[in-house]
Design a protein around this motif. Structure first.
Motif, PDB file in Angstrom:
ATOM      1  N   ARG A   1      -1.560   0.963  -6.602  1.00  0.00           N
ATOM      2  CA  ARG A   1      -0.779   1.662  -5.591  1.00  0.00           C
ATOM      3  C   ARG A   1      -1.572   1.850  -4.287  1.00  0.00           C
ATOM      4  O   ARG A   1      -1.021   1.771  -3.199  1.00  0.00           O
ATOM      5  N   TYR A   2      -2.866   2.096  -4.413  1.00  0.00           N
ATOM      6  CA  TYR A   2      -3.708   2.313  -3.238  1.00  0.00           C
ATOM      7  C   TYR A   2      -4.914   1.366  -3.284  1.00  0.00           C
ATOM      8  O   TYR A   2      -6.035   1.789  -3.548  1.00  0.00           O
ATOM      9  N   PRO A   3      -4.716   0.074  -3.061  1.00  0.00           N
ATOM     10  CA  PRO A   3      -5.854  -0.850  -3.071  1.00  0.00           C
ATOM     11  C   PRO A   3      -6.854  -0.480  -1.978  1.00  0.00           C
ATOM     12  O   PRO A   3      -6.515   0.158  -0.974  1.00  0.00           O
ATOM     13  N   ASP A   4      -8.108  -0.896  -2.157  1.00  0.00           N
ATOM     14  CA  ASP A   4      -9.194  -0.514  -1.258  1.00  0.00           C
ATOM     15  C   ASP A   4      -9.173  -1.388  -0.003  1.00  0.00           C
ATOM     16  O   ASP A   4     -10.090  -2.173   0.253  1.00  0.00           O
ATOM     17  N   VAL A   5      -8.152  -1.225   0.818  1.00  0.00           N
ATOM     18  CA  VAL A   5      -7.976  -2.087   1.986  1.00  0.00           C
ATOM     19  C   VAL A   5      -9.022  -1.817   3.066  1.00  0.00           C
ATOM     20  O   VAL A   5      -9.288  -2.680   3.910  1.00  0.00           O
TER      21      VAL A   5
ATOM     22  N   THR B   1     -10.941   1.467 -11.999  1.00  0.00           N
ATOM     23  CA  THR B   1     -11.714   0.834 -10.943  1.00  0.00           C
ATOM     24  C   THR B   1     -10.790   0.385  -9.818  1.00  0.00           C
ATOM     25  O   THR B   1      -9.560   0.469  -9.924  1.00  0.00           O
ATOM     26  N   ALA B   2     -11.393  -0.116  -8.732  1.00  0.00           N
ATOM     27  CA  ALA B   2     -10.602  -0.646  -7.622  1.00  0.00           C
ATOM     28  C   ALA B   2      -9.735  -1.812  -8.085  1.00  0.00           C
ATOM     29  O   ALA B   2      -8.658  -2.065  -7.542  1.00  0.00           O
TER      30      ALA B   2
ATOM     31  N   TYR C   1       0.847  -1.198   0.000  1.00  0.00           N
ATOM     32  CA  TYR C   1       0.000   0.000   0.000  1.00  0.00           C
ATOM     33  C   TYR C   1       0.881   1.246   0.000  1.00  0.00           C
ATOM     34  O   TYR C   1       1.704   1.436   0.887  1.00  0.00           O
ATOM     35  N   ALA C   2       0.691   2.088  -1.018  1.00  0.00           N
ATOM     36  CA  ALA C   2       1.467   3.328  -1.137  1.00  0.00           C
ATOM     37  C   ALA C   2       2.970   3.056  -1.111  1.00  0.00           C
ATOM     38  O   ALA C   2       3.747   3.826  -0.537  1.00  0.00           O
ATOM     39  N   GLY C   3       3.371   1.937  -1.729  1.00  0.00           N
ATOM     40  CA  GLY C   3       4.787   1.638  -1.833  1.00  0.00           C
ATOM     41  C   GLY C   3       5.419   1.074  -0.579  1.00  0.00           C
ATOM     42  O   GLY C   3       6.642   0.977  -0.490  1.00  0.00           O
ATOM     43  N   ALA C   4       4.596   0.716   0.406  1.00  0.00           N
ATOM     44  CA  ALA C   4       5.131   0.171   1.654  1.00  0.00           C
ATOM     45  C   ALA C   4       4.221  -0.946   2.152  1.00  0.00           C
ATOM     46  O   ALA C   4       3.060  -1.046   1.765  1.00  0.00           O
TER      47      ALA C   4
END
Length: 369
Positions: free
Chosen positions: A318-322, A312-313, A74-77
């Motif tokens: 980079r920012y999956p819908d966690v 879409t999700a 998520y966001a590269g981390a």
């Protein structure tokens, strides 16, 4: 406590709150150019609350450590996530950030140890909460740039990566159009069969070559030299090159993509003289293709709208819908059909901004705008 309400032209809203002014001020600057941002004392909408709080950070980290955590990029981390019904708790140890989403309260809590980190994260997730409302209300996200006239008539530009969406938007914005988006838009067909469009607020990235071609490089360099700053996600190598007057493109360490100057939305207007639009209705589509050394010209295009034009999700990497904010995507068939029915025009462009501007003027005329 300081709070701001972010509202789209279509009425969806989210509140951003914090014990520090930095967080709502950041959301105002990041989102307020395309969506409205007003101070508020009432929190009647989904809310993002972000603060510096090491004790709460540790408490949320303990929840994750004691739970059955899932690991997500998520966001590269690395992000560790624990789900318990309508509660989602997550922590990024490398960035000293922790999150808790309470679905019942519609409250997303963010805590950390760095003010810039919590401010950038709060603005991005505020956008995600509004995105969720828009998607639930039938809006789709398109990979497109868009410019809007004074009457709201909007020209969309679609194409594969590198086709010239940003170049087209920048050229038309410099010619007097308002910039609605340079990368993504929200789109929906209304009850009258009109394709309504809304902006997707974000920082804007323009390569060195594009800035130089539009005689904007020196404008940016002068602003930086006077002490003004650009978006904090901009790589220091880019800032150093701008200040030194080096115009050669810089590349990411992995060689995949250019390191580009990053602009706050308000800097598009104050630095680059491009006013922003908050909504519009689509009246035509341009399908550009940049070909080095080619003579800019109008072409016939049968490209049409493709599944990959929709964001879409599933396509987000980079920012999956966690946090489970987004509803299931709707059926875009009607939107595709209405978009395909709009006037469209193919355009071949080169790296000559004056020649591109001339052919785009002809293309807009062909669309009947």
């Amino acid at each position: 406590m300081s709070a701001v309400r972010i509202t789209t032209a279509d009425g969806q809203a989210v509140a951003v709150t914090s014990m520090t002014d930095t967080v709502p001020n950041w959301a105002t600057r990041y989102l307020g150019g395309w969506w409205s941002a007003e101070p508020t004392t009432e929190l009647d909408e989904p809310t993002v609350s972000a603060d510096l709080d090491e004790a709460e950070l540790q408490a949320l980290a303990d929840v994750v450590e004691q739970g059955d955590a899932e690991t997500v990029e998520y966001a590269g981390a690395e992000l560790l996530v624990v789900r318990d019904g309508g509660l989602v708790t997550a922590v990024q140890e490398d960035r000293s950030l922790a999150y808790r989403w309470d679905e019942d309260l519609q409250l997303l809590r963010i805590v950390g140890t760095d003010e810039t980190d919590i401010a950038t994260t709060a603005a991005r997730l505020a956008r995600e909460l509004i995105r969720a409302q828009l998607v639930a209300d039938g809006w789709a996200i398109l990979h497109a740039s868009a410019v809007t006239g004074a009457d709201g008539a909007t020209i969309l530009t679609l194409g594969d990566k590198g086709a010239g969406k940003t170049t087209t938007a920048l050229t038309l914005a410099r010619a007097g159009w308002q910039l609605l988006a340079n990368d993504r838009i929200f789109a929906r067909v209304d009850e009258y069969g009109v394709v309504q469009v809304l902006p997707w607020p974000s920082a804007a990235a323009f390569g060195f070559g594009l800035l130089d071609a539009f005689d904007l490089f020196e404008t940016v360099r002068t602003r930086l030299a006077s002490g003004e700053t650009m978006h904090p996600t901009q790589h220091q190598k880019v800032t150093d090159a701008l200040l030194a007057g080096r115009r050669e493109p810089l590349w990411k360490a992995n060689g995949k993509g250019e390191l580009k100057p990053q602009f706050w939305p308000d800097q598009l207007t104050s630095w680059l003289s491009m006013p922003l639009a908050t909504e519009g209705h689509a009246v035509g589509i341009l399908y550009p293709q940049i070909t080095a050394g080619a003579a800019p010209r109008l072409t016939e295009s049968s490209r049409g709208i493709r599944p990959g034009d929709f964001f879409t999700a599933v396509t987000e990497d980079r920012y999956p819908d966690v946090f489970g904010l987004l509803p299931a995507p709707g059926d875009h068939t009607a939107l595709r059909e209405h978009l395909d029915a709009l006037s469209h025009q193919g355009v071949v462009m080169s790296h000559d901004p004056a020649a591109n501007a001339a052919v785009l003027k002809d293309a807009v005329a062909r669309l009947g705008v």
